[in-house]
Design an enzyme around this catalytic site. Structure first.
Site, PDB file in Angstrom:
ATOM      1  CG  HIS A  50      -2.075  -0.690   1.152  1.00  9.96           C
ATOM      2  ND1 HIS A  50      -3.180  -1.061   2.038  1.00  9.96           N
ATOM      3  CD2 HIS A  50      -2.491  -1.846   0.132  1.00  9.96           C
ATOM      4  CE1 HIS A  50      -3.825  -1.995   1.997  1.00  9.96           C
ATOM      5  NE2 HIS A  50      -3.578  -2.471   0.980  1.00  9.96           N
ATOM      6  CD  GLU A  52      -1.357   4.154   3.762  1.00 14.67           C
ATOM      7  OE1 GLU A  52      -2.429   5.150   3.746  1.00 14.67           O
ATOM      8  OE2 GLU A  52      -1.246   3.431   2.767  1.00 14.67           O
ATOM      9  CB  SER A  77      -8.933   6.872   5.710  1.00 13.53           C
ATOM     10  OG  SER A  77      -8.898   6.304   6.882  1.00 13.53           O
ATOM     11  CB  CYS A  79      -6.138  -0.193   4.952  1.00 14.41           C
ATOM     12  SG  CYS A  79      -4.346  -1.219   5.217  1.00 14.41           S
ATOM     13  CB  CYS A  82      -1.249   1.788   6.253  1.00 14.24           C
ATOM     14  SG  CYS A  82      -0.929   0.863   4.687  1.00 14.24           S
TER      15      CYS A  82
END
Length: 145
Positions: A50, A52, A77, A79, A82
């Site tokens: 992801h 991040e 936002s 998950c 992350c």
């Protein structure tokens, strides 16, 4: 607009240009970007990259004291995975581009002392809305549905 959120948006656009999911992230310490990343699950065939996670990987190994001075910017936002990394490394602040397309465990992060700043940025929303409309199967795979 915040220059660091803009840098995360640039990462998201790069991910989309590569055929991936348009989510971007930057890690900022003491007013400078020390890591950048974007969702690379498609590009790398990865289960965990992801935006991040890619950003943190690209920042490399940092000392605990550095993470405690950091702010993580993400166009979406974070998950559960992350958010777990935010907690693991003790990152005290997360700036979220938008949380209408997807909302991670924001209340849990707050309950653990993380400061969340919601930008509710139109560019971030537009990137996700356009992507989800054109790639629903890939989007639901990315969020585990």
């Amino acid at each position: 607009m915040d220059e660091f959120l803009q840098a995360a948006i640039e990462e998201a656009r790069q991910g989309m240009a590569e055929g991936g999911i348009p989510i971007g992230s930057v890690l900022v310490i003491d007013g400078r970007i020390v890591g950048r990343g974007h969702n690379r699950r498609v590009q790398r065939g990865s289960a965990v990259l992801h935006a991040e996670m890619d950003c943190l990987e690209n920042a490399g190994r940092l000392k605990a004291a550095e993470y405690r001075r950091a702010t993580l910017y993400s166009t979406l936002s974070p998950c559960d995975m992350c958010s777990g990394a935010v907690l693991l490394y003790g990152i005290p602040k997360v700036v979220i581009g938008e949380n209408r397309s997807f909302q991670g465990p924001e209340e849990y992060l707050r309950s653990r002392g993380v400061e969340l700043v919601l930008a509710d940025d139109q560019q971030c929303r537009q990137l996700m809305e356009t992507f989800i409309a054109g790639n629903p199967e890939l989007w639901y795979e990315d969020i585990g549905e």
